[in-house]
Design a protein around this motif. Structure first.
Motif, short mmCIF file in Angstrom:
data_model
loop_
_atom_site.label_atom_id
_atom_site.label_comp_id
_atom_site.label_asym_id
_atom_site.label_seq_id
_atom_site.Cartn_x
_atom_site.Cartn_y
_atom_site.Cartn_z
N ASN A 34 0.83 -1.22 0.00
CA ASN A 34 0.00 0.00 0.00
C ASN A 34 0.85 1.26 0.00
O ASN A 34 0.53 2.25 -0.67
CB ASN A 34 -0.90 0.03 1.25
N TRP A 37 2.42 1.83 -3.39
CA TRP A 37 1.37 2.26 -4.34
C TRP A 37 1.08 3.75 -4.16
O TRP A 37 1.00 4.50 -5.14
CB TRP A 37 0.10 1.43 -4.09
N GLN A 40 3.93 5.74 -5.61
CA GLN A 40 3.85 5.74 -7.08
C GLN A 40 2.84 6.75 -7.60
O GLN A 40 2.99 7.29 -8.68
CB GLN A 40 3.36 4.37 -7.56
N HIS A 41 1.76 6.93 -6.86
CA HIS A 41 0.68 7.81 -7.30
C HIS A 41 0.77 9.20 -6.66
O HIS A 41 -0.18 9.98 -6.75
CB HIS A 41 -0.69 7.18 -6.99
N GLY A 48 -3.17 4.85 0.06
CA GLY A 48 -2.75 3.49 -0.34
C GLY A 48 -3.51 2.45 0.47
O GLY A 48 -4.00 1.45 -0.06
N ALA A 202 3.26 -7.47 -4.05
CA ALA A 202 4.25 -6.40 -3.85
C ALA A 202 5.70 -6.88 -3.89
O ALA A 202 6.61 -6.12 -3.56
CB ALA A 202 3.98 -5.61 -2.57
N LEU A 226 1.22 -4.60 -6.71
CA LEU A 226 1.00 -4.05 -5.37
C LEU A 226 -0.43 -4.32 -4.92
O LEU A 226 -1.35 -4.39 -5.76
CB LEU A 226 1.28 -2.53 -5.37
N ASP A 229 -3.51 -2.69 -6.39
CA ASP A 229 -3.79 -3.02 -7.80
C ASP A 229 -4.25 -4.47 -7.97
O ASP A 229 -4.55 -4.91 -9.07
CB ASP A 229 -2.53 -2.82 -8.66
#
Ligand code: IPE
Ligand code: IPE
Ligand code: MG
Length: 254
Positions: A34, A37, A40-41, A48, A202, A226, A229
């Motif tokens: 989480n 993730w 990344q965003h 997350g 992950a 991850l 996702d």
């Protein structure tokens, strides 16, 4: 309502399919990734964790629709208290929110919520939400969603040892009679079959103190995807791979 029959299979024609007659009876998942993730965003970490709750929602539906009877999800470990206090309280808040938001629909769909771990040491709001969800869904039979909360495999084993040692010291138990079955019945997972499949998203290749006793012969599957996702298509991939494997349990290779 969840679909009674499995939803249309989204795998393309020609792709391998899940064999519905040889499903794992118990799938365990380490819901990890989480934080990565969120990074990344470019989002705060709590987003997350929030996105991860959606993944669990999807998998619960998949398991109920497909006929997998037990899903154990590692949500908070005994080591996760080491995280910053605001992250811990965000996680506990999300747990309460998840339980209150989901319990009605889960109940209508015959899903039982249960837990493993030292749950009485959770913050009282989380503990109470969990107890209320467990009580409300206790007679449901289609799927057991087993949440590992304040769970540690070593702590679980220690607690079982303490309990058995206590009974032995009190003269209620002959130490000679402690066998694997009796020991298993002293664990949080008493009465639940060992997982057939353990999934770690992950990309890390470790068990992080999860179900140490119970995974002796569990099939392991990891993916770089991850947790936020992770969707039913990934679970199907894991099950297809699981169904290709030959489980020997130490027996002779035929
Ligand atoms: C898993 O995600 C959630 C919990 C442990 C509660 P992480 O927060 O561990 O995510 P990563 O491993 O940092 O990406
Ligand atoms: C495992 O993830 C625990 C949960 C998913 C609840 P962690 O992120 O805590 O594990 P490590 O620290 O990478 O081993
Ligand atoms: Mg992690």
């Amino acid at each position: 309502m969840f679909n009674r029959k499995s939803r249309q299979n989204k795998r393309a024609i020609g792709e391998p399919q899940v064999d519905k007659d040889r499903l794992p009876m118990h799938v365990a998942i380490i819901m990890d990734g989480n934080g990565r993730w969120a990074k990344q965003h470019n989002l705060p970490k709590v987003m997350g964790h929030r996105a991860g709750a959606e993944s669990l929602r999807d998998l619960v539906r998949y398991c109920a629709e497909t006929g997998i009877p037990i899903l154990t999800a590692y949500a908070f470990s005994t080591e996760n208290w080491k995280r910053p206090q605001d992250e811990v309280s965000n996680l506990m808040g999300l747990l309460v929110e998840y339980l209150y938001k989901e319990v009605e629909e889960l109940n209508e769909n015959d899903v039982r919520i249960s837990s493993i771990g030292q749950v009485d040491a959770l913050p009282s709001e989380a503990y109470e939400a969990l107890m209320a969800a467990e009580e409300k869904t206790k007679d449901n039979k289609r799927l057991t969603l087993n949440l590992a909360l304040n769970y540690g495999g070593r702590l679980e084993i220690l607690e079982a040892v303490r309990k058995l040692a206590h009974d032995a010291a009190a003269g209620r138990l002959d130490p000679v009679s402690i066998d694997e079955a009796l020991f298993s019945s002293a664990l949080y997972t008493a009465g639940i079959p060992d997982p057939d499949l353990l999934i770690r998203p992950a990309g890390d290749f470790r068990v992080s103190n999860f179900l140490l006793w119970q995974i002796a012969y569990t099939e392991l599957w990891t993916t770089p995807v991850l947790w936020p996702d992770f969707r039913r298509a990934h679970l199907e991939e894991a099950i297809i791979e699981y169904q290709r494997r030959e489980r020997r349990f130490g027996g002779r290779h035929n």
